[in-house]
Design a protein around this motif. Sequence first.
Motif, mmCIF file in Angstrom:
data_model
loop_
_atom_site.group_PDB
_atom_site.id
_atom_site.type_symbol
_atom_site.label_atom_id
_atom_site.label_comp_id
_atom_site.label_asym_id
_atom_site.label_seq_id
_atom_site.Cartn_x
_atom_site.Cartn_y
_atom_site.Cartn_z
ATOM 1 N N ALA A 1 -4.857 12.369 -16.236
ATOM 2 C CA ALA A 1 -4.149 11.087 -16.177
ATOM 3 C C ALA A 1 -2.706 11.245 -16.651
ATOM 4 N N TRP B 1 -7.546 14.395 -7.808
ATOM 5 C CA TRP B 1 -6.784 13.352 -8.473
ATOM 6 C C TRP B 1 -5.507 12.964 -7.734
ATOM 7 N N SER C 1 -4.875 11.996 -4.811
ATOM 8 C CA SER C 1 -4.975 10.856 -3.897
ATOM 9 C C SER C 1 -5.306 9.547 -4.605
ATOM 10 N N LYS C 2 -5.462 9.584 -5.927
ATOM 11 C CA LYS C 2 -5.795 8.366 -6.666
ATOM 12 C C LYS C 2 -4.583 7.441 -6.754
ATOM 13 N N SER C 3 -4.862 6.163 -6.927
ATOM 14 C CA SER C 3 -3.802 5.195 -7.211
ATOM 15 C C SER C 3 -3.659 5.075 -8.723
ATOM 16 N N ASP D 1 -4.065 2.423 -10.417
ATOM 17 C CA ASP D 1 -5.210 1.631 -10.873
ATOM 18 C C ASP D 1 -6.453 2.507 -11.032
ATOM 19 N N ASP D 2 -6.644 3.442 -10.111
ATOM 20 C CA ASP D 2 -7.769 4.371 -10.220
ATOM 21 C C ASP D 2 -7.663 5.193 -11.504
ATOM 22 N N VAL D 3 -6.455 5.671 -11.778
ATOM 23 C CA VAL D 3 -6.217 6.495 -12.965
ATOM 24 C C VAL D 3 -6.496 5.701 -14.234
ATOM 25 N N HIS E 1 -8.412 3.155 -14.542
ATOM 26 C CA HIS E 1 -9.848 2.898 -14.614
ATOM 27 C C HIS E 1 -10.574 4.114 -15.182
ATOM 28 N N GLU E 2 -10.187 5.307 -14.764
ATOM 29 C CA GLU E 2 -10.794 6.532 -15.287
ATOM 30 C C GLU E 2 -10.572 6.633 -16.798
ATOM 31 N N GLN F 1 -12.812 4.178 -18.664
ATOM 32 C CA GLN F 1 -14.189 4.672 -18.761
ATOM 33 C C GLN F 1 -14.298 5.769 -19.817
#
Length: 264
Positions: free
Chosen positions: A129, A178, A180-182, A184-186, A188-189, A192
Motif C-alpha cells: 500500500a 496490486w 491494477s488496484k484503485s 479505494d481498493d488499497v 480497503h486492503e 482489513q
Amino acid sequence: MPTPRVILSEAMALEVGGKEPWPNDVKLFQPYEVEQILLPDNASCLATQAFLKMAKLKYTVEPRSNAEYMSPSGKVPFIQCGAFVVSELEPIVSFVASKGVSLTNDLDSGEKADMRAYMSLISNVLVNAELFLTWCDPQTYKQVSKPRYGSVFPWPLNHLMCWQKQSAVVKRLHVLGWASKSLDDVFHEVDQCCQALTERLANKNYFFGDKPTELDALVFGHLFTVLTTPLPNNQLAATIRGYGTLVDLCKRIEHQYFELQSSS
C-alpha cells in the motif's frame, strides 16, 4: 533463488558473527530524513530502529544520499556491525539472534508461527500500500515522491532515476496483483489488515503480552510513519486512525523506546 554456496556463506557469516559481542559502534545507514526519504523506506528504517531499541542494542544512524545503492540487497536500512553488513529487518533480526539476543524467547512454536504470519501480512498489505501510494498515485508522485527521490541527483539524472525507480516498483506491484488496484481498493486492503491486527492485539500492551517482539517493531514502524507523514491524500492515515488500539500501541512504543531512551 540464492545458490547453495551463497546460503552456506550466509550461514557461516552468522555463525562467525555470533561469536563476537555487539560492538558499541554499530551504524544504521538510511536516506536523509528531512529532504530525501520516502514513506516505504522511512517505515522500514523506523521499524528496524525500534527493534534495535527493544533489544537494547546500541547503534547510531548514518544518513547517506546513496544508502539504497550501498545496501547489499538494494534496500534500506542496513547495518554495519564490525566486518558484517546486513540489510532489512528480518535478516538483521536473524543476525542479532546469532549473538544470543532475541525478543521471542518467551514465545512457544505456535506463537512464533503466528508472529511470522502477521509479519507476512504487513509485508503483503501495508508495504504494498505504501509503495502504491508513493509511486502509483499521480498526485503523490508528482508532489512528493519525484522531488524528494530526485533531490540527491543532478539534472537530468534526477528524472531518469525517478523513472527507473517508479518502473521497478510498478513492475513489482504488477507481479503481486496490486498495480491494477484503485486507491479505494488499497485503502480497503489496509482497513482489513488493521482489523486483523486489532483483533490480535486485543487489550494487551503488545501483540504477545507485556513484552514487545519484532512484530510490534514492524507494526510501529509502518503505522507511525503513515500517521506522521503529510501526503496530498491522507486517507491511508485516516484509515489507521480508525483503530484506536493500534494508535495507542504506536504512542506506547514511541514513548517507551524513543522519548524515554533519548532523554536518558
